[in-house]
Design an enzyme around this catalytic site. Structure first.
Site, PDB file in Angstrom:
ATOM      1  N   SER A   1       0.826  -1.211   0.000  1.00  0.00           N
ATOM      2  CA  SER A   1       0.000   0.000   0.000  1.00  0.00           C
ATOM      3  C   SER A   1       0.857   1.257   0.000  1.00  0.00           C
ATOM      4  O   SER A   1       0.560   2.225  -0.708  1.00  0.00           O
ATOM      5  CB  SER A   1      -0.946   0.004   1.203  1.00  0.00           C
ATOM      6  OG  SER A   1      -0.235   0.042   2.421  1.00  0.00           O
ATOM      7  N   GLU A   2       1.933   1.273   0.770  1.00  0.00           N
ATOM      8  CA  GLU A   2       2.787   2.462   0.834  1.00  0.00           C
ATOM      9  C   GLU A   2       3.424   2.764  -0.519  1.00  0.00           C
ATOM     10  O   GLU A   2       3.494   3.921  -0.932  1.00  0.00           O
ATOM     11  CB  GLU A   2       3.874   2.279   1.896  1.00  0.00           C
ATOM     12  CG  GLU A   2       3.376   2.420   3.320  1.00  0.00           C
ATOM     13  CD  GLU A   2       2.829   3.813   3.618  1.00  0.00           C
ATOM     14  OE1 GLU A   2       3.520   4.797   3.319  1.00  0.00           O
ATOM     15  OE2 GLU A   2       1.705   3.897   4.143  1.00  0.00           O
ATOM     16  N   VAL A   3       3.871   1.747  -1.212  1.00  0.00           N
ATOM     17  CA  VAL A   3       4.480   1.955  -2.529  1.00  0.00           C
ATOM     18  C   VAL A   3       3.432   2.428  -3.528  1.00  0.00           C
ATOM     19  O   VAL A   3       3.662   3.355  -4.308  1.00  0.00           O
ATOM     20  CB  VAL A   3       5.165   0.662  -3.019  1.00  0.00           C
ATOM     21  CG1 VAL A   3       5.649   0.822  -4.458  1.00  0.00           C
ATOM     22  CG2 VAL A   3       6.340   0.311  -2.113  1.00  0.00           C
TER      23      VAL A   3
END
Length: 294
Positions: free
Chosen positions: A59-61
């Site tokens: 999700s962060e990427v």
């Protein structure tokens, strides 16, 4: 309202317009404002309901410079196809880029696969170790702090664009050229009075999204602010169109590529192909260019 479609601007007013001194009392008042807004209007996303390192990193990427509305369906698709690091590590470049389409910055997808392969040495997970986390390709200080905070509830200093906007608005309303080092020190102080690190950062981000929808961009007052480069007719646009062309329609000769992308100069197309080949996206076989099989 962007990011909060069900929140009327009038309902947001009680949470707006406040600034705070960097005193014990000011920090506590700021904490009450942010957590109060989050309790009333916090957003819900699937990646906020997990502490699994794979899902958090994914999700962060995906969320880097990409709206949540575009990320949500892609996140679910990736999890359905590749639910963990071991399955993502085996995917081909062509399959990966086909599913990544629409998220931009294809290099992030390759770094994600490289990171997945590295986790084999750690039992297909990411350990609670700052140095090891930041050794992963594409994982900088902010993403590393997110993993520590959201997976392990570590009191990390997580400074991203929405959080920067909040701090500049609430603590530096009339100051320009504010350095991240100063904001990071403030975040550290705030982390000491917040037990639930994960919810605290989600609350800060949500408040930042609200500010973005209602006010001029406070991030312009950051000492590190740079205006995003124009995408139209940029090398990034050429690279993106090459990836889409070769992913969607298969390998092509250089002449065919020149013809299909005739709105760009041939020299720029060739330079972009050379870059993509060096980075592992594209390979050349007998004067035919296609997506890498690695």
């Amino acid at each position: 309202m962007n990011g909060f479609p069900h929140l009327h601007p009038d309902a947001a007013q009680p949470y707006l317009g406040q600034t705070f001194p960097q005193t014990d009392e000011g920090l506590l008042a700021f904490k009450a404002l942010i957590l109060g807004f989050y309790a009333d209007h916090g957003r819900q996303f699937a990646w906020r309901e997990t502490s699994d390192p794979y899902r958090i990193l994914l999700s962060e990427v995906m969320l880097q410079q990409t709206q949540t509305s575009r990320v949500e369906p892609k996140y679910e698709t990736f999890l359905s196809l590749w639910p963990d690091f071991s399955s993502l590590a085996e995917v081909s470049v062509e399959e990966l880029l086909a599913q990544w389409k629409g998220l931009g910055y294809n290099r992030r997808a390759l770094n994600l696969r490289k990171a997945a392969r590295m986790t084999e040495a750690w039992g297909w997970t990411i350990p609670n170790d700052k140095a090891l986390i930041e050794s992963l390709p594409g994982v900088g200080k902010a993403t590393g702090a997110a993993i520590l905070s959201f997976c392990y509830q570590q009191k990390s200093v997580y400074l991203e664009t929405n959080i920067r906007r909040v701090l500049l608005t609430c603590f530096y309303p009339d100051q320009g050229e504010v350095r991240d080092k100063e904001l990071e020190a403030l975040l550290h102080e705030l982390s000491l009075i917040n037990e639930d690190t994960k919810s605290w950062y989600y609350a800060l981000m949500d408040y930042g999204v609200l500010l973005k929808a209602l006010f001029p961009n406070a991030n312009k007052r950051s000492a590190h602010y740079t205006k995003q480069k124009q995408f139209e007719n940029s090398n990034r646009q050429i690279r993106g169109q090459l990836i889409h062309l070769l992913t969607d329609t298969g390998a092509k000769s250089l002449v065919a590529i020149y013809d299909l992308l005739s709105h760009f100069e041939e020299e720029r197309i060739l330079n972009a192909l050379d870059q993509l080949a060096k980075e592992g996206f594209v390979q050349e076989k007998g004067s035919v260019y296609g997506i890498s099989e690695q």
